[in-house]
Design a protein around this motif. Sequence first.
Motif: not given
Length: 298
Positions: A169, A173, A175, A185, A188-189, A220, A236, A238-239
């Motif tokens: 991340v 972020h 997280l 999780t 949510d991202h 993403g 930022g 995506g993860v």
Amino acid sequence: MLERHELETFLTLAEELHFGRTAQRLHVTTSRVSHVVKKLERRIGALLFERTSRRVRLTPIGQRLADDLTPLVDGIEEALRRATDAGRGVSGELTVAFLGEWGAPVVSAAANVFLRRHPDCAVRVVEVQLSTSRSSLVDGSVDLLLASYPFDGMAHGPVLLTERRLLAVAAHHPLARRKAVSLETLGDHPVVQYPAVTSAAFKRDRTPDRTPSGRPVPRGPEGTTFSEMLSLVALGQGVLPVGEETRRYHPRPDLVYVPIEDAPPIERGFVWSESRATARVREFVRGATEAVLGGSGE
């Protein structure tokens, strides 16, 4: 039955669509190429090529014959190559690839064991990218690849390495302040995506479409290389679930790696094309197993 020179002439002309270039490749005269093609056409009873002063092109019958013959000829050549390898034993050259810096030490250790046992076989070590990992195995430019499982469509050896899964991340972020996250999780991202050419099974394992509870995972942006994917995370956008070795080989002040507490470990080992499973390939995998796991590799 077609003779070998007839097959070579027809398939080469079907590829080149030019009598002069075909003759050059086969080291014969253009008249010889023309003679062989006409002989084939008389035997089949139909034109295989349409010829004008400006161009040569396959007829529908010629195209179908080329499509039918090509895999058969490739299969014969591959069978002869495998038989030759078996007869000669472990010699020649083996090209072994790794994907990412983490793989280089493993390949080197395996190569050292292999070369001690088979000094008559040279080992060439190369690095491939995400975009070329599969194609290099398919076209034969690489014999073996140290990669993450699953790698669909390829044969594979034993698992040599396992790693915890972490979530990469951006440092800013929310997280990044967590001690651990769960696979839920991901729902949510946005999750940064691997290139389209990457193994489908691998992508389902590493960047799933749904969480364990069935929630959709937002997609993403797609990266071209792994470093580019990490840069998308740092921006930022995506993860990204990664292996624990990523933290060691890609330490960045703009990234934080958070453990995924309920994810199974990532498994890695060698993959190769089953049609190119030579004695060299099998012996290298055996040596790699011994070098990494300490077993006999049998």
